[in-house]
Design an enzyme around this catalytic site. Structure first.
Site, short mmCIF file in Angstrom:
data_model
loop_
_atom_site.label_atom_id
_atom_site.label_comp_id
_atom_site.label_asym_id
_atom_site.label_seq_id
_atom_site.Cartn_x
_atom_site.Cartn_y
_atom_site.Cartn_z
N TYR A 53 -5.54 -36.84 -33.19
CA TYR A 53 -5.50 -35.69 -33.92
C TYR A 53 -7.13 -35.14 -33.66
O TYR A 53 -7.36 -34.94 -35.13
CB TYR A 53 -4.68 -35.35 -34.91
CG TYR A 53 -2.50 -35.21 -34.40
CD1 TYR A 53 -2.68 -35.52 -33.00
CD2 TYR A 53 -2.05 -35.64 -35.41
CE1 TYR A 53 -1.09 -35.82 -33.36
CE2 TYR A 53 -0.82 -35.57 -35.46
CZ TYR A 53 -0.52 -36.25 -34.16
OH TYR A 53 0.86 -36.38 -34.07
N SER A 204 8.87 -31.80 -32.88
CA SER A 204 8.83 -30.88 -32.17
C SER A 204 10.32 -29.91 -32.29
O SER A 204 10.87 -29.66 -31.46
CB SER A 204 8.95 -30.70 -31.04
OG SER A 204 8.12 -30.18 -30.26
N PRO A 205 11.27 -29.39 -33.58
CA PRO A 205 12.51 -29.25 -33.28
C PRO A 205 12.22 -27.44 -33.14
O PRO A 205 12.89 -27.47 -33.20
CB PRO A 205 12.48 -28.97 -35.31
CG PRO A 205 10.82 -29.09 -35.51
CD PRO A 205 10.29 -30.26 -34.83
N LEU A 206 11.15 -27.10 -32.95
CA LEU A 206 11.02 -25.74 -32.50
C LEU A 206 10.47 -25.76 -31.57
O LEU A 206 10.11 -24.76 -30.30
CB LEU A 206 9.64 -25.58 -33.47
CG LEU A 206 10.34 -24.82 -34.58
CD1 LEU A 206 9.38 -23.99 -35.06
CD2 LEU A 206 11.63 -24.13 -35.00
N GLY A 208 7.78 -26.80 -29.33
CA GLY A 208 6.71 -26.21 -28.87
C GLY A 208 6.44 -24.63 -28.95
O GLY A 208 5.75 -23.88 -28.26
N GLY A 209 7.28 -23.69 -30.36
CA GLY A 209 7.50 -22.89 -30.10
C GLY A 209 8.28 -21.47 -29.48
O GLY A 209 8.65 -20.72 -29.86
N LEU A 211 11.80 -22.45 -29.44
CA LEU A 211 13.15 -21.64 -31.02
C LEU A 211 12.28 -21.16 -32.10
O LEU A 211 12.51 -20.69 -33.11
CB LEU A 211 13.20 -23.06 -30.50
CG LEU A 211 14.10 -23.97 -30.39
CD1 LEU A 211 14.55 -24.70 -30.29
CD2 LEU A 211 15.39 -23.18 -29.71
N GLY A 213 11.48 -18.07 -30.81
CA GLY A 213 11.48 -16.66 -29.98
C GLY A 213 10.75 -16.04 -29.93
O GLY A 213 10.51 -14.77 -29.14
N LYS A 214 9.58 -16.70 -29.87
CA LYS A 214 8.47 -15.67 -30.06
C LYS A 214 8.14 -15.25 -27.94
O LYS A 214 7.15 -14.46 -27.34
CB LYS A 214 6.85 -16.35 -29.72
CG LYS A 214 6.68 -17.79 -29.10
CD LYS A 214 5.39 -18.29 -29.57
CE LYS A 214 4.70 -20.02 -29.44
NZ LYS A 214 3.65 -20.65 -29.94
#
Length: 343
Positions: A53, A204-206, A208-209, A211, A213-214
């Site tokens: 990272y 990554s529960p979202l 990559g963004g 989830l 809503g963007k």
């Protein structure tokens, strides 16, 4: 707090992931340090990073942020990805694992890593060689536990068999991708973790963004700073079949979230934490604002009716988009690897 497999270690249901700390995400080190402190104050005791990272910068930031608070944290890092152009500065060979561990200890300013993970399977290295090196690090007191990340079920099972037969330390946890849109691990990885008493720390529960809503069809495009803005090609195209289906599902999931008294972020994080085989969910905020939007999920409990609604929209075991398959054998990624030379 939840038990990390059979290790006896207790970790928070949310784990602070720090991939966005440093030049590849948030270059403001002071804000990153404040995000660590805010997480600890909110009850998070689990922090995950990796040497790759921002080429070690994330580990340096974590080392600075944990001064005076190191004993309160279960600290995890990973090795495997390239750290230079040198072909031996990567992978899971004994040579590299030993050096990579020393480098991480120095950057993190600690004398022991609580959880040291193999970032990906290494098809070039015998797992016996890898587990032997990890076992030596545990016996030397430089590492307390070892785990894997994004291993397929068969690789997890092979590692467990090797540990049993050769007397090596066991993988205590697996770190797979998991979200409402990426449910493939429900078929094999999570049952395998349960079989071997391993914890599951999902990333990554979202998605990559997605989830958050963007991404919306009515917006007429994608945010300039988003991943899709950088990777508008192939399956990453905004009009790919996987993206089209996600765009259709977002409004429906938002209605499910509203009926449950939360928002899309809360629904998405709560969904992963509702699976009985998931120990902890990694949140990977880039800003303090993003962190604050995700911390409340630790207190959220979704009822069966809500989870049934999610299952109707995305069936268990399904991964919507090919781009979300985090690991594939080289033979699927490179044509030359699946051709047999004719004589």
């Amino acid at each position: 707090m939840r038990s990390l497999g059979g290790s006896g270690v207790r970790v928070s249901s949310l784990c602070l992931g720090t991939m966005m700390f440093g030049s590849m995400g948030n270059a403001d080190r002071d804000e990153c340090v404040r995000m660590v402190h805010r997480s600890l104050d909110a009850g998070v005791n689990f922090i995950d990073t990796a040497d790759a990272y921002s080429r070690g910068e994330s580990e340096v930031i974590i080392g600075e942020a944990l001064k005076g608070r190191r004993d309160d944290v279960v600290l995890a890092t990973k090795a495997f990805n390239p750290m230079s152009r040198d072909p031996n500065h990567r992978g899971s060979s004994r040579r590299w694992i030993v050096q990579a561990c020393e480098d991480s200890l120095r950057r993190l300013e600690t004398d022991c890593i609580d959880l040291y993970q193999l970032h990906r399977p290494d098809e070039n290295t015998d797992i016996d060689e890898t587990l032997g090196a990890l076992s030596d690090l545990v016996r030397q007191g430089k590492v307390r536990m070892v785990g894997s990340s994004t291993f397929p079920a068969e690789a997890i099972a092979e590692a467990q068999w090797c540990s049993e037969r050769r007397g090596h330390v066991r993988l205590r946890c697996e770190q797979p991708p998991y979200s409402i849109f990426v449910r493939g691990i429900e078929r094999d990885v999570l049952p395998t973790c349960r079989r071997y008493g391993m914890g599951a720390i999902v990333w990554s529960p979202l998605n990559g963004g997605w989830l958050t809503g963007k991404y919306r069809r009515e917006a007429g495009g994608v945010p300039d700073e988003s991943r899709f803005a950088r990777l508008q090609r192939g399956a990453w195209r905004f009009d790919s079949p996987g993206a089209e289906r996600k765009l259709d599902l977002i409004p429906q999931l938002e209605r499910v979230a509203a009926d449950a008294g939360t928002d899309l972020i809360g629904l998405s994080l709560g969904f992963t934490l509702s699976h009985p085989d998931v120990t902890s969910t990694i949140i990977g905020p880039r800003t303090m604002e993003q962190l604050e939007s995700q911390l409340p999920a630790a207190e959220l409990q979704l009822g069966d009716a809500v989870l049934d609604c999610v299952d109707e929209l995305v069936p268990p075991g399904e991964t919507i988009s090919r781009t979300d398959v985090a690991y594939e054998p080289r033979a699927l990624r490179h044509v030359a690897k699946r051709r047999i030379a004719r004589t």
